[in-house]
Design a protein around this motif. Structure first.
Motif, PDB file in Angstrom:
ATOM      1  N   ASN A 195     -10.699 -32.162  10.588  1.00 50.83           N
ATOM      2  CA  ASN A 195     -10.470 -33.488  11.154  1.00 50.83           C
ATOM      3  C   ASN A 195      -8.964 -33.719  11.261  1.00 50.83           C
ATOM      4  N   CYS A 196      -8.575 -34.866  11.762  1.00 54.03           N
ATOM      5  CA  CYS A 196      -7.160 -35.119  12.054  1.00 54.03           C
ATOM      6  C   CYS A 196      -6.300 -35.252  10.801  1.00 54.03           C
ATOM      7  N   GLU A 197      -6.935 -35.340   9.619  1.00 58.58           N
ATOM      8  CA  GLU A 197      -6.180 -35.430   8.371  1.00 58.58           C
ATOM      9  C   GLU A 197      -6.154 -34.106   7.607  1.00 58.58           C
ATOM     10  N   SER A 198      -6.715 -33.054   8.218  1.00 57.53           N
ATOM     11  CA  SER A 198      -6.717 -31.741   7.574  1.00 57.53           C
ATOM     12  C   SER A 198      -5.302 -31.173   7.533  1.00 57.53           C
ATOM     13  N   PRO A 199      -5.025 -30.258   6.616  1.00 56.47           N
ATOM     14  CA  PRO A 199      -3.709 -29.600   6.589  1.00 56.47           C
ATOM     15  C   PRO A 199      -3.421 -28.894   7.915  1.00 56.47           C
ATOM     16  N   LEU A 200      -2.150 -28.828   8.265  1.00 59.93           N
ATOM     17  CA  LEU A 200      -1.755 -28.265   9.556  1.00 59.93           C
ATOM     18  C   LEU A 200      -2.280 -26.849   9.770  1.00 59.93           C
ATOM     19  N   GLU A 201      -2.206 -26.009   8.739  1.00 56.53           N
ATOM     20  CA  GLU A 201      -2.635 -24.624   8.918  1.00 56.53           C
ATOM     21  C   GLU A 201      -4.123 -24.521   9.247  1.00 56.53           C
ATOM     22  N   LYS A 202      -4.941 -25.449   8.714  1.00 58.67           N
ATOM     23  CA  LYS A 202      -6.369 -25.450   9.032  1.00 58.67           C
ATOM     24  C   LYS A 202      -6.614 -25.950  10.455  1.00 58.67           C
ATOM     25  N   ILE A 203      -5.837 -26.937  10.864  1.00 56.67           N
ATOM     26  CA  ILE A 203      -5.957 -27.420  12.241  1.00 56.67           C
ATOM     27  C   ILE A 203      -5.599 -26.310  13.216  1.00 56.67           C
ATOM     28  N   GLU A 204      -4.503 -25.622  12.969  1.00 58.20           N
ATOM     29  CA  GLU A 204      -4.059 -24.548  13.858  1.00 58.20           C
ATOM     30  C   GLU A 204      -5.108 -23.438  13.946  1.00 58.20           C
ATOM     31  N   ALA A 205      -5.671 -23.034  12.813  1.00 58.31           N
ATOM     32  CA  ALA A 205      -6.663 -21.958  12.806  1.00 58.31           C
ATOM     33  C   ALA A 205      -7.928 -22.367  13.558  1.00 58.31           C
ATOM     34  N   SER A 206      -8.369 -23.597  13.359  1.00 59.03           N
ATOM     35  CA  SER A 206      -9.598 -24.064  14.011  1.00 59.03           C
ATOM     36  C   SER A 206      -9.418 -24.198  15.518  1.00 59.03           C
ATOM     37  N   VAL A 207      -8.273 -24.703  15.943  1.00 60.20           N
ATOM     38  CA  VAL A 207      -8.020 -24.849  17.386  1.00 60.20           C
ATOM     39  C   VAL A 207      -7.906 -23.474  18.039  1.00 60.20           C
ATOM     40  N   GLN A 208      -7.261 -22.542  17.369  1.00 62.18           N
ATOM     41  CA  GLN A 208      -7.138 -21.185  17.914  1.00 62.18           C
ATOM     42  C   GLN A 208      -8.520 -20.539  18.052  1.00 62.18           C
ATOM     43  N   GLN A 209      -9.372 -20.729  17.046  1.00 63.29           N
ATOM     44  CA  GLN A 209     -10.723 -20.198  17.119  1.00 63.29           C
ATOM     45  C   GLN A 209     -11.509 -20.840  18.258  1.00 63.29           C
ATOM     46  N   HIS A 210     -11.302 -22.121  18.469  1.00 61.20           N
ATOM     47  CA  HIS A 210     -11.995 -22.805  19.565  1.00 61.20           C
ATOM     48  C   HIS A 210     -11.577 -22.224  20.918  1.00 61.20           C
ATOM     49  N   PHE A 211     -10.296 -21.935  21.110  1.00 60.12           N
ATOM     50  CA  PHE A 211      -9.836 -21.379  22.383  1.00 60.12           C
ATOM     51  C   PHE A 211     -10.416 -19.983  22.621  1.00 60.12           C
ATOM     52  N   LYS A 212     -10.653 -19.236  21.565  1.00 59.11           N
ATOM     53  CA  LYS A 212     -11.278 -17.919  21.720  1.00 59.11           C
ATOM     54  C   LYS A 212     -12.695 -18.061  22.241  1.00 59.11           C
ATOM     55  N   GLN A 213     -13.392 -19.096  21.765  1.00 62.21           N
ATOM     56  CA  GLN A 213     -14.768 -19.319  22.170  1.00 62.21           C
ATOM     57  C   GLN A 213     -14.865 -20.082  23.490  1.00 62.21           C
ATOM     58  N   CYS A 214     -13.896 -20.962  23.749  1.00 66.13           N
ATOM     59  CA  CYS A 214     -13.923 -21.799  24.963  1.00 66.13           C
ATOM     60  C   CYS A 214     -12.561 -21.763  25.650  1.00 66.13           C
ATOM     61  N   PRO A 215     -12.187 -20.628  26.262  1.00 71.62           N
ATOM     62  CA  PRO A 215     -10.857 -20.524  26.887  1.00 71.62           C
ATOM     63  C   PRO A 215     -10.668 -21.471  28.065  1.00 71.62           C
ATOM     64  N   GLU A 216     -11.769 -22.044  28.562  1.00 71.19           N
ATOM     65  CA  GLU A 216     -11.678 -22.977  29.686  1.00 71.19           C
ATOM     66  C   GLU A 216     -11.189 -24.364  29.262  1.00 71.19           C
ATOM     67  N   THR A 217     -11.006 -24.603  27.977  1.00 68.53           N
ATOM     68  CA  THR A 217     -10.527 -25.898  27.478  1.00 68.53           C
ATOM     69  C   THR A 217      -9.189 -26.243  28.129  1.00 68.53           C
ATOM     70  N   ASP A 218      -9.126 -27.432  28.734  1.00 71.67           N
ATOM     71  CA  ASP A 218      -7.901 -27.814  29.440  1.00 71.67           C
ATOM     72  C   ASP A 218      -7.390 -29.204  29.041  1.00 71.67           C
ATOM     73  N   ALA A 219      -7.953 -29.779  27.972  1.00 73.11           N
ATOM     74  CA  ALA A 219      -7.482 -31.086  27.498  1.00 73.11           C
ATOM     75  C   ALA A 219      -7.878 -31.252  26.036  1.00 73.11           C
ATOM     76  N   ILE A 220      -6.960 -31.802  25.237  1.00 73.20           N
ATOM     77  CA  ILE A 220      -7.231 -32.006  23.816  1.00 73.20           C
ATOM     78  C   ILE A 220      -6.827 -33.415  23.416  1.00 73.20           C
ATOM     79  N   LEU A 221      -7.766 -34.133  22.819  1.00 71.15           N
ATOM     80  CA  LEU A 221      -7.533 -35.482  22.311  1.00 71.15           C
ATOM     81  C   LEU A 221      -7.343 -35.374  20.804  1.00 71.15           C
TER      82      LEU A 221
END
Length: 355
Positions: free
Chosen positions: A243-269
């Protein structure tokens, strides 16, 4: 009655500096002020508490002396005499706060109380036992009112304080917000506003990094984003691993994993600047360009991101306004409990574009 002058326009009176000064190491008390002013101790006490039967010039004189010698009321004695502590407790979550929103909130509430008889105490609240500081304050009588944040839809702290009749105000709403004082930011509208901006920019596949799912504003944000995404036929994924209060390193890892699964992602809120920082780092690491390959939009407390990062989108939240309103709301809840609770909702108006 020692002074019948009730004039509201009498000029300020300086402390009696020529009177007997404090002895070395002497602690200023009501007796000290009585000795310096020549007034009886009960008159001094009533002048300091702004009693209506004490004249304005006497009040000014006593208050000037108190300020000059550094007098501070004894809280225990004050409570015995008046039933009040003249203390407001701010109960704040200890969760990660990279952009120092907590400090801004504390500062703005303190400024809102400046010039009143009330003082601010800050009490930490831990997510595994949020009731503990609230119960302690009520049961110990250590404050006259409570301000608290990170509200839940059915918040046990709110229910408890209402049951015992203890004054409080919340930064955030609950399911019974119509029955208590609050200030909140309209996260439902925030979700609408950002998804509308993504649709305007012809984005088709968005990711939302939400607040902690148990908090009331998380549900508002998700609902606003989902409903608006459906209207614009925009695919929306809610990232559930962090979530938005997670440590930065966890946010970075989760977003990177999401792009691997959904490379078509073109907007992030992003629901916070903390999350946005992690997203920006990840987007850079993937060799993508913000504003061209992917839009990034975040709620922002301190207007910083747009000053050093082109292409970022932000929506402002005014925590200073929130703190000042909460100070006013808790004072009314304490001093005029019969009045309707003060309530305010800040509605975001636009998305800031930094080209």
């Amino acid at each position: 009655m020692e002074d019948l002058d009730t004039s509201k326009t009498a000029p300020p009176i300086e402390a009696d500096k020529a009177s007997a000064p404090l002895a070395s190491g002497e602690r200023p008390t009501l007796k000290t002020i009585s000795r310096i002013s020549g007034l009886a101790i009960p008159t001094v006490s009533r002048a300091l508490s702004n009693a209506p039967d004490i004249g304005q010039r006497t009040k000014q004189r006593v208050q000037a002396i108190a300020q000059e010698i550094g007098y501070r009321p004894n809280r225990a004695g004050l409570r015995l005499r008046t039933g009040k502590t003249q203390v407001i407790s701010l109960v704040l979550s200890t969760d990660y706060d990279v952009m120092n929103q907590t400090a801004m909130l504390i500062g703005s509430i303190a400024r809102g109380l400046r010039g009143t008889d009330y003082h601010l105490n800050v009490n930490p609240s831990f997510s595994d036992d949020p009731m503990s500081p609230v119960r302690y304050i009520v049961e110990s009588g250590s404050a006259d009112g409570i301000i608290m944040n990170t509200t839940l839809p059915d918040d046990p702290r709110v229910n408890y304080l209402r049951d015992v009749g203890f004054p409080f105000a919340t930064h955030g709403r609950t399911l019974i917000a119509d029955k208590h004082a609050y200030f909140d930011f309209d996260h439902y509208r925030l979700g609408q506003l950002i998804i509308e901006e993504f649709a305007k920019r012809r984005r088709r596949c968005a990711l939302l990094i939400p607040p902690p799912n148990q908090q009331n504003y998380s549900q508002d944000l998700i609902r606003g984003a989902r409903e608006t995404a459906a209207v614009h036929s925009l695919a929306l994924t809610i990232l559930e691993t962090i979530n938005c209060e997670s440590p930065l390193e966890k946010i970075e890892a989760s977003v990177q994993q999401h792009f691997k699964q959904c490379p078509e992602t073109d907007a992030i809120l992003c629901a916070s600047t903390t999350a946005a920082l992690g997203v920006i780092a990840t987007v850079d690491a993937l060799g993508l360009e913000i504003g061209r390959d992917v839009e990034v939009c975040t709620r922002e407390i301190i207007p910083l991101l747009g000053r050093f990062r082109r292409g970022i989108l932000t929506v402002d939240e005014d925590v200073t306004r929130a703190g000042q309103f909460l100070a006013k709301a808790i004072l009314q809840a304490i001093e005029h409990p019969q009045d309707a609770p003060l309530q305010e909702l800040e509605v975001p108006q636009r998305v800031n574009v930094f080209a």
